[in-house]
Write a protein that holds these residues in place. Structure first.
Motif, PDB file in Angstrom:
ATOM      1  N   ILE A  87      -2.617 -10.058  -7.151  1.00  0.00           N
ATOM      2  CA  ILE A  87      -3.303  -8.979  -8.299  1.00  0.00           C
ATOM      3  C   ILE A  87      -2.301  -7.844  -8.084  1.00  0.00           C
ATOM      4  O   ILE A  87      -2.095  -6.995  -7.325  1.00  0.00           O
ATOM      5  CB  ILE A  87      -4.667  -8.682  -7.643  1.00  0.00           C
ATOM      6  CG1 ILE A  87      -5.518  -9.716  -7.236  1.00  0.00           C
ATOM      7  CG2 ILE A  87      -5.335  -7.795  -8.638  1.00  0.00           C
ATOM      8  CD1 ILE A  87      -5.680 -10.955  -8.307  1.00  0.00           C
ATOM      9  N   LEU A  88      -1.988  -7.407  -9.571  1.00  0.00           N
ATOM     10  CA  LEU A  88      -1.143  -6.296  -9.637  1.00  0.00           C
ATOM     11  C   LEU A  88      -1.716  -5.213 -10.670  1.00  0.00           C
ATOM     12  O   LEU A  88      -1.334  -5.117 -11.857  1.00  0.00           O
ATOM     13  CB  LEU A  88       0.029  -6.760 -10.285  1.00  0.00           C
ATOM     14  CG  LEU A  88       0.790  -8.167  -9.388  1.00  0.00           C
ATOM     15  CD1 LEU A  88       2.175  -8.552 -10.436  1.00  0.00           C
ATOM     16  CD2 LEU A  88       1.428  -7.492  -7.920  1.00  0.00           C
ATOM     17  N   PRO A  89      -2.358  -4.343 -10.438  1.00  0.00           N
ATOM     18  CA  PRO A  89      -2.759  -3.236 -10.858  1.00  0.00           C
ATOM     19  C   PRO A  89      -1.657  -2.545 -11.264  1.00  0.00           C
ATOM     20  O   PRO A  89      -0.721  -2.577 -11.294  1.00  0.00           O
ATOM     21  CB  PRO A  89      -3.737  -2.546 -10.187  1.00  0.00           C
ATOM     22  CG  PRO A  89      -3.961  -3.158  -8.891  1.00  0.00           C
ATOM     23  CD  PRO A  89      -2.854  -4.142  -8.749  1.00  0.00           C
ATOM     24  N   GLU A  90      -1.855  -1.650 -12.501  1.00  0.00           N
ATOM     25  CA  GLU A  90      -0.989  -0.650 -12.876  1.00  0.00           C
ATOM     26  C   GLU A  90      -0.544   0.138 -11.838  1.00  0.00           C
ATOM     27  O   GLU A  90      -1.084   0.570 -10.926  1.00  0.00           O
ATOM     28  CB  GLU A  90      -1.475   0.159 -14.149  1.00  0.00           C
ATOM     29  CG  GLU A  90      -1.826  -0.535 -15.388  1.00  0.00           C
ATOM     30  CD  GLU A  90      -2.252   0.549 -16.486  1.00  0.00           C
ATOM     31  OE1 GLU A  90      -3.045   1.462 -16.159  1.00  0.00           O
ATOM     32  OE2 GLU A  90      -1.868   0.473 -17.551  1.00  0.00           O
ATOM     33  N   PRO A  91       0.717   0.457 -11.745  1.00  0.00           N
ATOM     34  CA  PRO A  91       1.675   1.101 -10.618  1.00  0.00           C
ATOM     35  C   PRO A  91       0.707   2.646 -10.206  1.00  0.00           C
ATOM     36  O   PRO A  91       0.795   2.861  -9.094  1.00  0.00           O
ATOM     37  CB  PRO A  91       2.971   1.380 -10.912  1.00  0.00           C
ATOM     38  CG  PRO A  91       3.265   0.422 -12.170  1.00  0.00           C
ATOM     39  CD  PRO A  91       2.005  -0.131 -12.764  1.00  0.00           C
ATOM     40  N   LYS A  92       0.259   3.227 -11.163  1.00  0.00           N
ATOM     41  CA  LYS A  92      -0.191   4.533 -10.861  1.00  0.00           C
ATOM     42  C   LYS A  92      -1.892   4.304 -10.579  1.00  0.00           C
ATOM     43  O   LYS A  92      -2.535   5.373 -10.422  1.00  0.00           O
ATOM     44  CB  LYS A  92       0.039   5.497 -12.340  1.00  0.00           C
ATOM     45  CG  LYS A  92       1.291   5.801 -12.425  1.00  0.00           C
ATOM     46  CD  LYS A  92       1.577   6.688 -13.594  1.00  0.00           C
ATOM     47  CE  LYS A  92       3.037   7.081 -13.828  1.00  0.00           C
ATOM     48  NZ  LYS A  92       3.200   8.131 -15.085  1.00  0.00           N
ATOM     49  N   ALA A  93      -2.364   3.360 -11.076  1.00  0.00           N
ATOM     50  CA  ALA A  93      -3.733   3.134 -10.772  1.00  0.00           C
ATOM     51  C   ALA A  93      -4.075   3.006  -8.929  1.00  0.00           C
ATOM     52  O   ALA A  93      -3.396   2.601  -8.355  1.00  0.00           O
ATOM     53  CB  ALA A  93      -4.088   1.773 -11.027  1.00  0.00           C
ATOM     54  N   THR A  94      -5.173   4.114  -8.802  1.00  0.00           N
ATOM     55  CA  THR A  94      -5.647   4.226  -7.262  1.00  0.00           C
ATOM     56  C   THR A  94      -6.964   3.318  -6.925  1.00  0.00           C
ATOM     57  O   THR A  94      -7.639   3.518  -7.856  1.00  0.00           O
ATOM     58  CB  THR A  94      -5.615   5.603  -7.061  1.00  0.00           C
ATOM     59  OG1 THR A  94      -6.772   6.202  -7.967  1.00  0.00           O
ATOM     60  CG2 THR A  94      -4.709   6.527  -7.494  1.00  0.00           C
ATOM     61  N   HIS A 135       0.994  -1.281  -0.095  1.00  0.00           N
ATOM     62  CA  HIS A 135      -0.058   0.076  -0.075  1.00  0.00           C
ATOM     63  C   HIS A 135       0.889   1.216  -0.196  1.00  0.00           C
ATOM     64  O   HIS A 135       1.723   1.454   0.924  1.00  0.00           O
ATOM     65  CB  HIS A 135      -0.801  -0.099   1.275  1.00  0.00           C
ATOM     66  CG  HIS A 135      -1.758   1.250   1.536  1.00  0.00           C
ATOM     67  ND1 HIS A 135      -1.547   2.074   2.650  1.00  0.00           N
ATOM     68  CD2 HIS A 135      -2.683   1.916   0.464  1.00  0.00           C
ATOM     69  CE1 HIS A 135      -2.313   3.089   2.421  1.00  0.00           C
ATOM     70  NE2 HIS A 135      -2.818   2.969   1.127  1.00  0.00           N
ATOM     71  N   ASN A 136       0.788   2.054  -0.861  1.00  0.00           N
ATOM     72  CA  ASN A 136       1.520   3.246  -1.250  1.00  0.00           C
ATOM     73  C   ASN A 136       3.109   2.907  -0.810  1.00  0.00           C
ATOM     74  O   ASN A 136       3.675   3.838  -0.047  1.00  0.00           O
ATOM     75  CB  ASN A 136       1.061   4.399  -0.262  1.00  0.00           C
ATOM     76  CG  ASN A 136      -0.304   4.714  -0.627  1.00  0.00           C
ATOM     77  OD1 ASN A 136      -0.772   4.511  -1.799  1.00  0.00           O
ATOM     78  ND2 ASN A 136      -1.106   5.415  -0.051  1.00  0.00           N
ATOM     79  N   GLY A 159      -1.263   0.264  -5.073  1.00  0.00           N
ATOM     80  CA  GLY A 159      -0.542  -1.013  -4.538  1.00  0.00           C
ATOM     81  C   GLY A 159      -0.892  -2.369  -5.202  1.00  0.00           C
ATOM     82  O   GLY A 159      -1.612  -2.025  -6.169  1.00  0.00           O
ATOM     83  N   TRP A 160      -0.804  -3.379  -4.502  1.00  0.00           N
ATOM     84  CA  TRP A 160      -1.330  -4.524  -4.871  1.00  0.00           C
ATOM     85  C   TRP A 160      -1.608  -5.582  -3.768  1.00  0.00           C
ATOM     86  O   TRP A 160      -1.367  -4.994  -2.560  1.00  0.00           O
ATOM     87  CB  TRP A 160      -0.239  -5.389  -5.762  1.00  0.00           C
ATOM     88  CG  TRP A 160       1.138  -5.410  -5.219  1.00  0.00           C
ATOM     89  CD1 TRP A 160       1.984  -4.588  -5.633  1.00  0.00           C
ATOM     90  CD2 TRP A 160       1.556  -6.580  -4.337  1.00  0.00           C
ATOM     91  NE1 TRP A 160       3.339  -5.082  -4.944  1.00  0.00           N
ATOM     92  CE2 TRP A 160       3.114  -6.200  -4.054  1.00  0.00           C
ATOM     93  CE3 TRP A 160       1.124  -7.506  -3.940  1.00  0.00           C
ATOM     94  CZ2 TRP A 160       3.727  -7.005  -3.379  1.00  0.00           C
ATOM     95  CZ3 TRP A 160       2.005  -8.441  -2.896  1.00  0.00           C
ATOM     96  CH2 TRP A 160       3.356  -8.020  -2.703  1.00  0.00           C
ATOM     97  N   ALA A 161      -2.063  -6.638  -3.718  1.00  0.00           N
ATOM     98  CA  ALA A 161      -2.486  -7.508  -2.749  1.00  0.00           C
ATOM     99  C   ALA A 161      -2.603  -8.878  -3.483  1.00  0.00           C
ATOM    100  O   ALA A 161      -2.709  -9.259  -4.500  1.00  0.00           O
ATOM    101  CB  ALA A 161      -4.014  -7.003  -2.391  1.00  0.00           C
ATOM    102  N   ILE A 218      -7.034  -1.104  -1.411  1.00  0.00           N
ATOM    103  CA  ILE A 218      -6.178  -2.416  -1.182  1.00  0.00           C
ATOM    104  C   ILE A 218      -6.943  -2.913   0.182  1.00  0.00           C
ATOM    105  O   ILE A 218      -6.965  -2.416   1.157  1.00  0.00           O
ATOM    106  CB  ILE A 218      -4.835  -2.075  -0.945  1.00  0.00           C
ATOM    107  CG1 ILE A 218      -4.216  -0.930  -2.037  1.00  0.00           C
ATOM    108  CG2 ILE A 218      -4.023  -3.312  -0.677  1.00  0.00           C
ATOM    109  CD1 ILE A 218      -4.141  -1.724  -3.300  1.00  0.00           C
ATOM    110  N   TYR A 219      -7.467  -4.138  -0.097  1.00  0.00           N
ATOM    111  CA  TYR A 219      -8.093  -4.674   1.277  1.00  0.00           C
ATOM    112  C   TYR A 219      -7.797  -6.344   1.231  1.00  0.00           C
ATOM    113  O   TYR A 219      -7.350  -6.996   0.600  1.00  0.00           O
ATOM    114  CB  TYR A 219      -9.577  -4.580   1.088  1.00  0.00           C
ATOM    115  CG  TYR A 219     -10.005  -5.262  -0.177  1.00  0.00           C
ATOM    116  CD1 TYR A 219     -10.663  -6.640   0.053  1.00  0.00           C
ATOM    117  CD2 TYR A 219     -10.149  -4.676  -1.408  1.00  0.00           C
ATOM    118  CE1 TYR A 219     -11.180  -7.603  -1.076  1.00  0.00           C
ATOM    119  CE2 TYR A 219     -10.739  -5.402  -2.510  1.00  0.00           C
ATOM    120  CZ  TYR A 219     -11.286  -6.756  -2.253  1.00  0.00           C
ATOM    121  OH  TYR A 219     -11.730  -7.377  -3.591  1.00  0.00           O
TER     122      TYR A 219
END
Length: 538
Positions: free
Chosen positions: A265-272, A229-230, A252-254, A275-276
């Motif tokens: 799960i890896l969203p694009e680095p700039k995607a907001t 996260h961030n 971030g990713w989770a 994260i849960y």
């Protein structure tokens, strides 16, 4: 304090630490059994392509959907198992994608057998209740409603699967791209609002796993959620998620991790987004909900992200540049363990055998610490040389420990022997040996890796207990080279250690026992030569 007492304290501390970690490890919960069904392959005629339009920028109301708790509403494991699916295969994968949700429901790793007795690909994703681990995705509207797509196969190129489907008013085209020899899967989701009013919400993708924990022969192995996260990495055990669920906004990713494998799960680095991680019934989930722009009727937007579903290979994870390598837990001495893993891999590239690589790594460490070890062994040899005089002092002063201690210190001064000289080198080397211990525990490369003859899996205990027995013998020989303790009770404890360790290490992975045995053999050779030289000195 002498060297024997220091060594005894260090050895007992390691045993206590290992047993304490095992005792403190979270107790496994028993997930509720879920019915399973055989997955069927299915294809369908392509649906009309969705109307293309330009998406608007994310609105503040869309971002607001990320502040609350993500509500469960996706298909159950039993429903996913019963739904039709589309099979696929690559050099590293064998699996199938469910047409309910468009997610990978079965996934086996071809290069990693399930067990030594079951050579089937390791099921990193499966709806079966005993090993339940699933990818789940869907859309969450602003009012909290969960929409899960129902898809049909549009195209299969062998390395790319394209699906079309609908989820409520949304029309979706989902593309999964597989590289031939990679554990990274690229996912592209194009969403079009096919309704008559604006749609606002988020796209969520998560890993669902039952709360099975792992132990590895007296060693506590972390199993649970991993979150970035961030830029801040954290691990959350299943018991932590039940009492303290996590829900953060940002980038971030989770994912979920166990001893050797990672699902992330890896969203694009700039995607907001959000994260849960939280408990969900008898299971737990970790995922990401990415905010979508407000979609007017006919408008479209595209989401791109990656999925990492594979082994925790240090080099591979580091090359991805997302902090995934932090899921490989080397404990307190990671700063030492990480380069040691690189050296171990380098030796393996030479030998092609992980057992020989372990032997070479131990030799390299012994060479690195040759001089400190020599100081320690010379101190032990000097103490051994003084044994007859120390015995005379003990007989002379009997139970008067104060006078006996003073006489012993006077003897040390006159003979210019420092009984503490052997302690510091041992303490200095302990972080390196502990780091090497965790390198061997955490290395997925040792899983199912053969050594020689009867050792077919360096990550499993020696089936015939030969290595633990040899290690016990090596400890006994090493003790014979050391000066005998003055304290009778300490002498009894030390004499029992080879037997205790032989029994204790019979439950440990063969790779660890091989490391300890090799270290003992090299230490015996070095100590024998130094002791022989010192005893000949006048």
């Amino acid at each position: 304090m002498d060297t024997q007492r220091t060594l005894l304290a260090v050895v007992l501390s390691i045993i206590v630490l290992v047993l304490y970690e095992q005792w403190m490890a979270p107790k496994p919960t028993h997930p509720a059994a879920a019915p399973t069904a055989v997955t069927q392959s299915a294809t369908a005629k392509p649906a009309p392509a969705p109307t293309s339009a330009t998406a608007t920028a994310p609105s503040t109301s869309a971002a607001a959907t990320l502040s609350g708790t993500v509500t469960s509403g996706l298909a159950s494991p039993a429903e996913l198992a019963a739904a039709p699916s589309v099979p696929f295969a690559t050099q590293v994968y064998q699996g199938s994608v469910s047409l309910l949700g468009g997610d990978i429901v079965h996934l086996g790793l071809k290069h990693y057998p399930t067990s030594s007795s079951d050579k089937a690909p390791y099921p990193i994703l499966t709806p079966e209740s005993a090993r339940l681990t699933l990818q789940q995705s869907g859309f969450r509207a602003l009012d909290g409603q969960i929409l899960q797509g129902r898809y049909r196969l549009l195209q299969d190129t062998g390395h790319t699967l394209i699906f079309q489907g609908e989820a409520g008013p949304l029309r979706i085209e989902k593309t999964l791209e597989f590289a031939p020899d990679s554990y990274l899967i690229h996912e592209t989701v194009r969403v079009t609002n096919g309704g008559s009013s604006d749609w606002n919400g988020s796209y969520l993708d998560q890993i669902l796993r039952n709360d099975r924990s792992e132990s590895h022969w007296f060693m506590s192995i972390f199993t649970g959620a991993v979150l970035m996260h961030n830029g801040s990495f954290s691990e959350k055990s299943f018991s932590d998620l039940r009492s303290h669920p996590e829900d953060w906004s940002g980038s971030g990713w989770a994912g979920m991790t166990d001893h050797y494998f990672l699902e992330a799960i890896l969203p694009e680095p700039k995607a907001t987004g959000q994260i849960y991680a939280r408990a969900e019934g008898p299971n737990s989930v970790a995922g990401v909900a990415v905010a979508l722009p407000r979609l007017a009727p006919g408008q479209s937007t595209t989401i791109e992200q990656d999925l990492y579903l594979g082994p925790k290979e240090q080099k591979t994870l580091s090359s991805l540049g997302r902090g995934l390598e932090q899921t490989v837990d080397y404990g307190w001495f990671a700063i030492i363990a990480e380069p040691m893993h690189g050296v171990l891999s380098w030796f393996h590239s030479w030998t092609g055998n992980w057992g020989l690589a372990i032997v070479l790594l131990v030799l390299a460490v012994k060479i690195l610490f040759f001089y400190p070890s020599a100081i320690s062994y010379r101190s032990m040899a000097n103490m051994r040389k003084l044994q007859p005089k120390l015995e005379q002092i003990k007989k002379q002063y009997g139970e008067d420990r104060q006078k006996m201690g003073a006489a012993m210190m006077e003897l040390y001064r006159s003979e210019k022997v420092n009984p503490m000289a052997g302690c510091l080198p041992i303490v200095i080397q302990m972080p390196v040996f502990i780091a090497l211990y965790w390198v061997l525990v955490e290395s997925v490369s040792l899983r199912m890796a053969p050594f020689v003859l009867w050792i077919h899996d360096l990550a499993a205990p020696d089936p015939y207990y030969i290595l633990p027995l040899l290690m016990g013998v090596s400890m006994f020989i090493q003790q014979r080279l050391n000066p005998a303790p003055m304290d009778p009770m300490q002498k009894k404890i030390l004499s029992a250690l080879p037997v205790i360790f032989a029994i204790f290490f019979s439950f440990f992975p063969a790779g660890l026992v091989l490391y300890w045995l090799t270290n003992n053999v090299v230490s015996i050779a070095q100590q024998y030569l130094i002791t022989r030289h010192v005893m000949k000195e006048v």
